[in-house]
Write a protein that holds these residues in place. Sequence first.
Motif, mmCIF file in Angstrom:
data_model
loop_
_atom_site.group_PDB
_atom_site.id
_atom_site.type_symbol
_atom_site.label_atom_id
_atom_site.label_comp_id
_atom_site.label_asym_id
_atom_site.label_seq_id
_atom_site.Cartn_x
_atom_site.Cartn_y
_atom_site.Cartn_z
ATOM 1 N N PHE B 147 10.241 -19.131 -30.997
ATOM 2 C CA PHE B 147 9.135 -18.736 -29.784
ATOM 3 C C PHE B 147 9.939 -18.603 -28.471
ATOM 4 C CE2 PHE B 147 6.976 -22.476 -32.171
ATOM 5 C CZ PHE B 147 6.555 -21.392 -33.239
ATOM 6 N N HIS B 230 3.539 -16.550 -29.252
ATOM 7 C CA HIS B 230 2.545 -15.954 -28.454
ATOM 8 C C HIS B 230 2.002 -16.618 -27.244
ATOM 9 C CE1 HIS B 230 0.646 -13.518 -31.807
ATOM 10 N NE2 HIS B 230 1.386 -14.571 -32.525
ATOM 11 N N VAL B 231 3.322 -16.984 -26.524
ATOM 12 C CA VAL B 231 3.066 -17.554 -24.873
ATOM 13 C C VAL B 231 2.974 -16.401 -24.104
ATOM 14 C CG1 VAL B 231 4.240 -18.916 -23.371
ATOM 15 C CG2 VAL B 231 4.588 -19.345 -25.775
ATOM 16 N N ARG B 232 1.862 -16.365 -23.405
ATOM 17 C CA ARG B 232 1.345 -15.319 -22.612
ATOM 18 C C ARG B 232 2.320 -15.415 -21.483
ATOM 19 N NH1 ARG B 232 -4.759 -13.438 -21.694
ATOM 20 N NH2 ARG B 232 -5.044 -12.940 -24.033
ATOM 21 N N LYS B 234 5.270 -14.775 -21.470
ATOM 22 C CA LYS B 234 6.699 -15.275 -21.772
ATOM 23 C C LYS B 234 7.187 -14.591 -22.875
ATOM 24 C CE LYS B 234 7.913 -19.512 -19.551
ATOM 25 N NZ LYS B 234 7.827 -20.963 -19.501
ATOM 26 N N THR B 235 6.342 -14.953 -24.091
ATOM 27 C CA THR B 235 6.934 -14.426 -25.433
ATOM 28 C C THR B 235 5.956 -13.610 -25.904
ATOM 29 O OG1 THR B 235 5.902 -16.027 -26.845
ATOM 30 C CG2 THR B 235 8.375 -16.678 -25.732
ATOM 31 N N GLU B 236 5.213 -12.821 -25.163
ATOM 32 C CA GLU B 236 4.306 -11.762 -26.103
ATOM 33 C C GLU B 236 4.840 -10.444 -25.661
ATOM 34 O OE1 GLU B 236 -0.433 -13.167 -26.365
ATOM 35 O OE2 GLU B 236 0.350 -11.855 -24.631
#
Lengths: 343, 289
Positions: B147, B230-232, B234-236
């Motif tokens: 993540f 799937h942290v918008r 950030k990790t998208e």
Amino acid sequence: MDIRIDKIRKEFGDFPALHDVSLNIRSGELIALLGPSGSGKTTLLRLVAGLEYPSQGRILFGEEDASWKSVQERNVGFVFQHYALFKHMTVFDNVAFGLRVRGSKDRPPKAEIRRRVEELIDMVQLSGMESRYPGQLSGGQRQRVALARAMAIEPRVLLLDEPFGALDAKVRKDLRKWLREFHDRTGHTTLFVTHDQEEALELADRVVVMSQGKIEQVGSADDIYDRPQSAFVFSFVGDSAKLPVTVANGDVTFRGAPTGLRTSVGNGEKHIFFRPRDIALQDDGPAFEGRILSMRRLAGARIAEIDAGLGEGAERVEIELPLGVPAEQGSVIRFLPHRFAIF
Amino acid sequence: MADQQSAPHHPRDAVSEPALVRWLLILISAIFLALFLVVPLGTVVGRVVVAGWGSFVDTISESDTQSAIRLTLSVAALAVPFNLVFGIAAAWAIAKFEFKGKTFLTTLIDLPFSVSPVISGLVYVLLFGADTWLGPQLKAMGFPIIFAFPGIFLATVFVTFPFIARELIPLMQAQGTADEEAAISLGASGWQTFIRVTLPNIKWALLYGVLLCNARAMGEFGAVSVVSGHVRGKTETMPLHIEALYNDYSTDGAFAVASLLAALALVTLILRTLLEVKFGADVGNGRHK
């Protein structure tokens, strides 16, 4: 530069490529390593270059033990079988490569590199082609670029792997003569590998005949051709005929019949070797007897294939018949070799 | 030619098909490509055009989209050089040395091609996830894998590492080692030999491999989806962001980002085509499959 190869062994995994090979090469000599494929001749060349390391034994350059020196340290000029020219570099850049990669303290200044490279290109008769790429050159031209490139580093010894192998017959002959002159002019100690005996005999000061990882014989062209020291050399170099014979107390018998030939070879089942032209036809007295199976005409002679067993289990040999002798297919002839060797 | 003289009624090569067959094959290929490539891609572009330039700019300038673009570009910018080094090293080892387990190594390099990308991602979750020993330790040290960026990077590298190696191996095998031997016999060091001789010999295949690797690194969805969380903002990555927008019924937004991603891929394709036109046979040499 004298080169001494001292009891070299080389194994690739379990496969022994060279067994205890020793050879002394005098400074300025042109040496041919001659043998069939798999005889170890290329391996020996690569060991001298430092592209392989020996499993045992030593290689000396002059007084210096070079056995474990790297290729770079040995300073040898190596011409590869397919030249291995750098395709993306011009002729000039190929030849200059060895000088340009030197460390800054050994590297000649730019103008000096240019002068030397042009001199070498001139020496191999390629002036005007400096800016061509290898792909735009003929085989013979590529070969000469490879030679100039190897010479640029002022090598202590020049090594050539099948130097004419990839060229057609005409170019081969020209280049062979040219290489001899080149050698005589520059005086480099030179070793070349070949499987072509004509090339070796014509070009080299001394020929090293190799078979199955061993040296069979070292000598001048005359030594090798006229005084072969082993069955292999006799049959590998030049045309030869071979028949099984029995030796008892110096007397040579063929299929139980005395031949009248004498030898100093010890008793036992042996083979007699002779050149097809070294025979004399016999009218009477002991001789080899055989029926002519076929005949073919060469420029100055007739070659007869004969069955020396007279039918019982063919022993086929080829001998040369003088043109005046009446003989035809099926006729029986009697002959004795006047020069022969028994092994 | 002689062929034509002896058979004037059939002036064609022995290997070429009758005109009907030729046209049929060309037609089938064209229809197939139109249906499966041009129509969908056209739809993407069409949607963007219909929605209008303003909507496109709005979506692209949104901070989440910006972050997704940045993430995708930085992952690709790191993963490609990484695989460049690995690809050259692996190809060099396989093409120029003899060693035990060479066939096995070659098979391993193909692994990402045969394994589903989801599994490629899952491997890292199983290695570094919250339930493992390693994951929480690294996270406590301020270096989370899953993540987070490192996880996305690892998954991308895993999925894309065959591209460059695969491109180079057949070419380097065909070239052999004679050029390198010639260079060292002339006194060049290992590094000089690599820079001056090996690299120029493989440069087009290498560039081609890099382009393919880059295209895949930017477009990878499955493996990245598993490890990203799937942290918008950030990790998208871009592919994940497209899916998220679409699931939010922001269809125009999804198509806007999709068109941008497709454009990036097209740039790669065009570069490739230019290379092929310019250096024809040279580039084609190292192609796989």
